[in-house]
Write a protein that holds these residues in place. Structure first.
Motif, PDB file in Angstrom:
ATOM      1  N   VAL A   1       0.841  -1.209   0.000  1.00 34.19           N
ATOM      2  CA  VAL A   1       0.000   0.000   0.000  1.00 34.19           C
ATOM      3  C   VAL A   1       0.872   1.253   0.000  1.00 34.19           C
ATOM      4  N   LEU A   2       1.905   1.262   0.831  1.00 31.16           N
ATOM      5  CA  LEU A   2       2.778   2.435   0.904  1.00 31.16           C
ATOM      6  C   LEU A   2       3.536   2.647  -0.406  1.00 31.16           C
ATOM      7  N   HIS A   3       4.072   1.554  -0.955  1.00 28.38           N
ATOM      8  CA  HIS A   3       4.823   1.678  -2.210  1.00 28.38           C
ATOM      9  C   HIS A   3       3.897   2.096  -3.351  1.00 28.38           C
ATOM     10  N   GLY A   4       2.717   1.487  -3.412  1.00 24.04           N
ATOM     11  CA  GLY A   4       1.751   1.867  -4.452  1.00 24.04           C
ATOM     12  C   GLY A   4       1.337   3.318  -4.326  1.00 24.04           C
ATOM     13  N   THR A   5       1.161   3.781  -3.105  1.00 30.63           N
ATOM     14  CA  THR A   5       0.794   5.186  -2.879  1.00 30.63           C
ATOM     15  C   THR A   5       1.895   6.117  -3.378  1.00 30.63           C
ATOM     16  N   ALA A   6       3.175   5.737  -3.112  1.00 29.55           N
ATOM     17  CA  ALA A   6       4.292   6.568  -3.569  1.00 29.55           C
ATOM     18  C   ALA A   6       4.323   6.636  -5.100  1.00 29.55           C
ATOM     19  N   VAL A   7       4.086   5.499  -5.775  1.00 29.50           N
ATOM     20  CA  VAL A   7       4.074   5.489  -7.245  1.00 29.50           C
ATOM     21  C   VAL A   7       2.925   6.332  -7.778  1.00 29.50           C
ATOM     22  N   PHE A   8       1.754   6.204  -7.183  1.00 27.93           N
ATOM     23  CA  PHE A   8       0.594   7.022  -7.603  1.00 27.93           C
ATOM     24  C   PHE A   8       0.887   8.509  -7.451  1.00 27.93           C
TER      25      PHE A   8
ATOM     26  N   ASP B   1       8.339  12.279 -14.535  1.00 29.77           N
ATOM     27  CA  ASP B   1       8.615  11.427 -15.697  1.00 29.77           C
ATOM     28  C   ASP B   1       9.040  10.051 -15.196  1.00 29.77           C
ATOM     29  N   ILE B   2       8.096   9.163 -15.083  1.00 29.63           N
ATOM     30  CA  ILE B   2       8.341   7.840 -14.532  1.00 29.63           C
ATOM     31  C   ILE B   2       7.885   6.795 -15.531  1.00 29.63           C
ATOM     32  N   ASN B   3       8.647   5.746 -15.658  1.00 28.94           N
ATOM     33  CA  ASN B   3       8.293   4.641 -16.543  1.00 28.94           C
ATOM     34  C   ASN B   3       7.202   3.824 -15.851  1.00 28.94           C
ATOM     35  N   ARG B   4       5.957   4.071 -16.270  1.00 32.00           N
ATOM     36  CA  ARG B   4       4.821   3.453 -15.588  1.00 32.00           C
ATOM     37  C   ARG B   4       4.835   1.936 -15.727  1.00 32.00           C
ATOM     38  N   ALA B   5       5.153   1.458 -16.906  1.00 28.29           N
ATOM     39  CA  ALA B   5       5.159   0.006 -17.109  1.00 28.29           C
ATOM     40  C   ALA B   5       6.180  -0.665 -16.181  1.00 28.29           C
ATOM     41  N   ALA B   6       7.373  -0.063 -16.101  1.00 30.26           N
ATOM     42  CA  ALA B   6       8.405  -0.634 -15.236  1.00 30.26           C
ATOM     43  C   ALA B   6       8.003  -0.540 -13.767  1.00 30.26           C
ATOM     44  N   ALA B   7       7.398   0.594 -13.385  1.00 28.36           N
ATOM     45  CA  ALA B   7       7.008   0.781 -11.984  1.00 28.36           C
ATOM     46  C   ALA B   7       5.952  -0.230 -11.569  1.00 28.36           C
TER      47      ALA B   7
END
Length: 359
Positions: free
Chosen positions: A120-127, A135-141
């Motif tokens: 949850v914490l990691h997903g929240t940081a990516v969101f 500029d983040i590589n969404r597929a890789a993330a």
């Protein structure tokens, strides 16, 4: 401090800091992010040390304390993910290091909760990175996120197996300790009678003398001689004598307290060590032994003969070594034999009969 068992359970952040420094050196994480992470981990370690020093950590079980550390660590990793403005592989490695530590120390329930918190914490940081336009590589993330979820699930499954192995190892260690104690106990006993042998008696007496000198508690001993064993051996054979010795030791040991130490001093002579017992109490105990032995029949000998024993008693006096106190007890034993056997003679601190008792 490192020898403190509480400090040893406060170590999951150490591996994380090492991996973070290595990642910065290899260019996998921005130096500024790595530096911020190390500062945060240092603050985290300081908080843990304060919890240990103040005793606050004692309010939690070892498992709860470790779980709380990992939860805070996952929060720091999510913050680092956002700070790095990406989801670098080094961050994923740090998650795995923390989960591997948890797998070795926690049960499945706690590890499942921690895995959910980490995701949850990691997903929240990516969101948040995506939402703030980085500029983040969404597929890789998201691939990384899915891989973490799969690996976390494996860690949770493996935790149960690891816990079972730890329980089996603990049981094997406990059993090995018991077997070692039993072997040591057997090695300290006389093969015929099963009571302690001379060397163990002397070691026990030295320990008790050191203890009584240190804390000032009384200590008494009794030298015990099984009467007429030589006559039994001559008239009925050594087999009857061996049976007499066994019956005597069973009766005498049954009349003693659990804290008393009883063993074969040599031949047909035995020694009783009585902690926390003064001379008067030792005489009472000696008479109890004599009475118990006198009730013991020896069917192998005709005429319904019963056993008897003679005892010399002495109390340890301050500054006295084992040889001297045994010598005074032996003097009492010799006086009791000269007076006709089957009786107790106690010797005072001056080496004189204090309470001779006639049979």
């Amino acid at each position: 401090m490192m020898g403190n068992p509480q400090w040893r359970r406060a170590q999951p952040g150490a591996g994380t800091a090492a991996v973070m420094a290595l990642a910065a050196a290899l260019g996998l994480v921005a130096p500024s992010a790595a530096a911020a992470g190390c500062v945060a981990l240092a603050a985290f370690a300081g908080a843990l040390l304060a919890a240990l020093r103040t005793g606050y950590s004692a309010r939690l079980s070892s498992a709860d304390f470790i779980a709380a550390q990992l939860a805070v660590l996952f929060l720091l990793l999510a913050w680092l993910t956002y700070l790095a403005e990406d989801a670098p592989p080094a961050i994923a490695v740090l998650y795995l290091v923390a989960m591997a530590f948890g797998m070795l120390r926690l049960d499945r329930t706690r590890l499942t909760i921690l895995a959910a918190i980490a995701l949850v914490l990691h997903g929240t940081a990516v969101f948040m990175l995506i939402d703030h336009g980085f500029d983040i590589n969404r597929a890789a993330a998201w691939t990384q996120f899915g891989a973490l979820a799969v690996v976390f699930a494996w860690f949770v499954y493996a935790a149960g197996t690891v816990r079972q192995l730890r329980a089996r190892l603990a049981e094997a260690h406990r059993r090995l300790h018991e077997l070692a104690a039993q072997a040591d106990d057997r090695a300290s006993r006389d093969t015929l009678t099963g009571v302690y042998h001379h060397r163990h008696l002397m070691e026990a007496l030295e320990r008790e003398i050191a203890r009584t000198e240190r804390i000032g508690k009384p200590l008494a001993i009794a030298r015990v001689d099984l009467d007429w064993l030589g006559s039994v051996n001559q008239a009925h054979g050594h087999g009857a004598g061996d049976i007499a010795l066994k019956r005597f030791t069973e009766a005498a040991a049954g009349a003693l307290r659990d804290v008393d130490v009883f063993g074969r001093y040599g031949g047909k002579e035995f020694l009783v060590i009585m902690p926390d017992t003064d001379l008067k109490g030792a005489v009472v105990a000696a008479q109890r032994i004599r009475a118990a032995v006198a009730r013991e029949p020896l069917p192998e000998v005709g005429g319904r003969r019963h056993l008897s024993c003679t005892l010399g008693v002495a109390a340890h006096r301050k500054g006295e070594n084992s040889r001297l106190v045994i010598g005074r007890a032996e003097a009492g034993l010799n006086l009791a034999k000269a007076a006709g056997r089957d009786r107790v003679v106690a010797m005072d601190a001056e080496g004189k009969p204090a309470m001779p008792e006639a049979g």
